[in-house]
Design a protein around this motif. Structure first.
Motif, PDB file in Angstrom:
ATOM      1  N   GLN A  38      11.931  -0.992   0.786  1.00  0.00           N
ATOM      2  CA  GLN A  38      11.415  -1.551   2.033  1.00  0.00           C
ATOM      3  C   GLN A  38      12.333  -2.593   2.655  1.00  0.00           C
ATOM      4  N   GLY A  73       7.452   0.514   9.538  1.00  0.00           N
ATOM      5  CA  GLY A  73       7.097  -0.128  10.798  1.00  0.00           C
ATOM      6  C   GLY A  73       8.172   0.057  11.866  1.00  0.00           C
ATOM      7  N   ILE A 101      -5.142   0.182 -10.297  1.00  0.00           N
ATOM      8  CA  ILE A 101      -4.015  -0.023 -11.215  1.00  0.00           C
ATOM      9  C   ILE A 101      -3.371  -1.352 -10.837  1.00  0.00           C
ATOM     10  N   ALA A 119      -1.844  -4.335  -5.414  1.00  0.00           N
ATOM     11  CA  ALA A 119      -3.203  -4.613  -5.892  1.00  0.00           C
ATOM     12  C   ALA A 119      -3.432  -6.114  -6.049  1.00  0.00           C
TER      13      ALA A 119
HETATM   14  O1  0WD Z   1      -4.992   0.099  -7.569  1.00  0.00           O
HETATM   15  C1  0WD Z   1      -4.005   0.485  -6.958  1.00  0.00           C
HETATM   16  N1  0WD Z   1      -2.833  -0.072  -7.156  1.00  0.00           N
HETATM   17  C2  0WD Z   1      -4.145   1.622  -6.008  1.00  0.00           C
HETATM   18  C3  0WD Z   1      -3.185   1.858  -5.066  1.00  0.00           C
HETATM   19  C4  0WD Z   1      -5.364   2.465  -6.104  1.00  0.00           C
HETATM   20  C5  0WD Z   1      -5.383   3.551  -5.162  1.00  0.00           C
HETATM   21  C6  0WD Z   1      -4.402   3.726  -4.229  1.00  0.00           C
HETATM   22  N2  0WD Z   1      -3.334   2.882  -4.178  1.00  0.00           N
HETATM   23  C7  0WD Z   1      -2.314   3.132  -3.161  1.00  0.00           C
HETATM   24  C8  0WD Z   1      -1.939   1.957  -2.300  1.00  0.00           C
HETATM   25  O2  0WD Z   1      -2.911   1.695  -1.311  1.00  0.00           O
HETATM   26  C9  0WD Z   1      -0.642   2.462  -1.708  1.00  0.00           C
HETATM   27  O3  0WD Z   1      -0.903   3.375  -0.661  1.00  0.00           O
HETATM   28  O4  0WD Z   1      -1.115   3.552  -3.739  1.00  0.00           O
HETATM   29  C10 0WD Z   1      -0.039   3.245  -2.874  1.00  0.00           C
HETATM   30  C11 0WD Z   1       1.023   2.511  -3.658  1.00  0.00           C
HETATM   31  O5  0WD Z   1       0.550   1.245  -4.032  1.00  0.00           O
HETATM   32  P1  0WD Z   1       0.928   0.496  -5.381  1.00  0.00           P
HETATM   33  O6  0WD Z   1       1.817   1.310  -6.208  1.00  0.00           O
HETATM   34  O7  0WD Z   1      -0.350  -0.003  -5.928  1.00  0.00           O
HETATM   35  O8  0WD Z   1       1.656  -0.800  -4.837  1.00  0.00           O
HETATM   36  P2  0WD Z   1       3.151  -1.359  -4.829  1.00  0.00           P
HETATM   37  O9  0WD Z   1       3.822  -1.176  -6.128  1.00  0.00           O
HETATM   38  O10 0WD Z   1       3.053  -2.763  -4.312  1.00  0.00           O
HETATM   39  O11 0WD Z   1       3.844  -0.447  -3.752  1.00  0.00           O
HETATM   40  C12 0WD Z   1       3.411  -0.371  -2.428  1.00  0.00           C
HETATM   41  C13 0WD Z   1       4.625  -0.642  -1.598  1.00  0.00           C
HETATM   42  C14 0WD Z   1       4.912  -2.051  -1.132  1.00  0.00           C
HETATM   43  O12 0WD Z   1       4.917  -2.979  -2.011  1.00  0.00           O
HETATM   44  P3  0WD Z   1       4.539  -4.524  -1.581  1.00  0.00           P
HETATM   45  O13 0WD Z   1       3.652  -4.946  -2.711  1.00  0.00           O
HETATM   46  O14 0WD Z   1       5.841  -5.204  -1.550  1.00  0.00           O
HETATM   47  O15 0WD Z   1       3.795  -4.524  -0.263  1.00  0.00           O
HETATM   48  O16 0WD Z   1       4.526  -0.101  -0.313  1.00  0.00           O
HETATM   49  C15 0WD Z   1       5.687  -0.529   0.332  1.00  0.00           C
HETATM   50  C16 0WD Z   1       6.176  -1.755  -0.359  1.00  0.00           C
HETATM   51  O17 0WD Z   1       7.346  -1.561  -1.046  1.00  0.00           O
HETATM   52  N3  0WD Z   1       5.495  -0.893   1.705  1.00  0.00           N
HETATM   53  C17 0WD Z   1       6.302  -0.447   2.657  1.00  0.00           C
HETATM   54  N4  0WD Z   1       7.320   0.431   2.617  1.00  0.00           N
HETATM   55  C18 0WD Z   1       7.958   0.674   3.761  1.00  0.00           C
HETATM   56  N5  0WD Z   1       7.626   0.106   4.922  1.00  0.00           N
HETATM   57  C19 0WD Z   1       5.880  -1.076   3.831  1.00  0.00           C
HETATM   58  C20 0WD Z   1       6.607  -0.788   4.997  1.00  0.00           C
HETATM   59  N6  0WD Z   1       6.324  -1.353   6.175  1.00  0.00           N
HETATM   60  N7  0WD Z   1       4.835  -1.910   3.548  1.00  0.00           N
HETATM   61  C21 0WD Z   1       4.606  -1.785   2.238  1.00  0.00           C
END
Ligand code: 0WD
Length: 256
Positions: free
Chosen positions: A40, A66, A193, A198
């Protein structure tokens, strides 16, 4: 030989080794897929480059969903490396932190609502649109990550639940639109997770504990399990499945 041998798969949303996207990349690499990752921002770059190399890949590209120019540049760069694309994993979501605490009606704002929908739902359609040409005629697959909050009012999940409902509708519209060119579109609805994203949800620890106590399998799901299901949904083994949401949540969603 793995069941993804010869497949080229773009995995977005790796932020750490706890990310669901990382579970997907590892599982898909194990099944023989070639992997490209995105990061990102510059802060995440070196980490994601290193994680790509663990999947035997030197493709790690910048992507902030974005920004239209990032999305365009991503597929232009990918087209220089690969002659086509078999699957895209969309594992991205964001809502301003103050949206994810307290009462929904108190917390929701025009701006928070718009941001959550743009980054967490529109971006899936945007990737589908920009990747369409590279995926044409390859029995491709698009996959996104949803959560139970799309269909139930989960405390504190607030506007993100509304955005996930939009994302699940997106899955259905995209699958109707891209089915004729052979591209399937599905979602995984994962159980909670502990990841970076989260951590932004108020009372997340309680949520994990509550699931563990009540869910049929009496434990929370892992990123490896979500990754394995993702590998299946991006492979030809799931060739008859599109427009669907597969729950990978140790059975929690069946409870009354
Ligand atoms: O319990 C959970 N962790 C669950 C997550 C349960 C069910 C679904 N999900 C979903 C989330 O809603 C998301 O859609 O799984 C997906 C991945 O989430 P994740 O693995 O839990 O979270 P994480 O490791 O933080 O990865 C998501 C990443 C962002 O991380 P941060 O924490 O820095 O916001 O999404 C990316 C970013 O790296 N992200 C973006 N990538 C590109 N452009 C942007 C963006 N504007 N915004 C966030």
């Amino acid at each position: 030989m793995g069941f993804l041998e010869g497949k080229k798969i773009l995995v977005t949303g790796v932020a750490s080794n706890r990310s669901i996207a990382w579970g997907c990349a590892e599982a898909m690499h194990k099944q023989g897929a070639e992997i490209a990752l995105t990061y990102q921002n510059e802060k995440l770059k070196s980490r994601v480059v290193e994680m790509a190399s663990k999947c035997g890949s030197d493709i790690a590209l910048p992507l902030d969903v974005g920004k239209d120019e990032d999305i365009e540049a991503l597929f232009a760069s990918l087209a220089k490396r690969w002659d086509g694309l078999d699957a895209i994993v969309h594992s991205i979501a964001f809502a301003p932190r103050e949206q994810l605490e307290g009462d929904y009606v108190d917390a929701v704002t025009r701006e928070g609502f718009a941001t959550a929908h743009e980054i967490s739902s529109y971006s899936f359609a945007a990737l589908a649109k920009a990747g369409r040409a590279m995926m044409e005629g390859r029995n491709g697959a698009l996959l996104t990550m949803s959560y139970l909050g799309a269909v139930r009012a989960v405390p504190h999940y607030n506007v993100m639940g509304v955005a996930k409902a939009s994302l699940e509708a997106n899955v259905r519209y995209l699958s109707a639109s891209l089915g004729p060119q052979g591209t399937r579109v599905n979602a995984i609805s994962a159980g909670p997770i502990r990841t970076l994203a989260a951590a932004g949800i108020s009372d997340f620890r309680d949520m994990l504990k509550k699931v563990e106590e009540r869910t049929p399998m009496r434990r929370n799901v892992t990123i490896e399990e979500v990754g394995n299901a993702a590998a299946f949904l991006c492979s030809d083994l799931s060739s008859g499945i599109t427009g669907d949401v597969l729950y990978v949540d140790t059975g929690y969603h069946i409870l009354g």
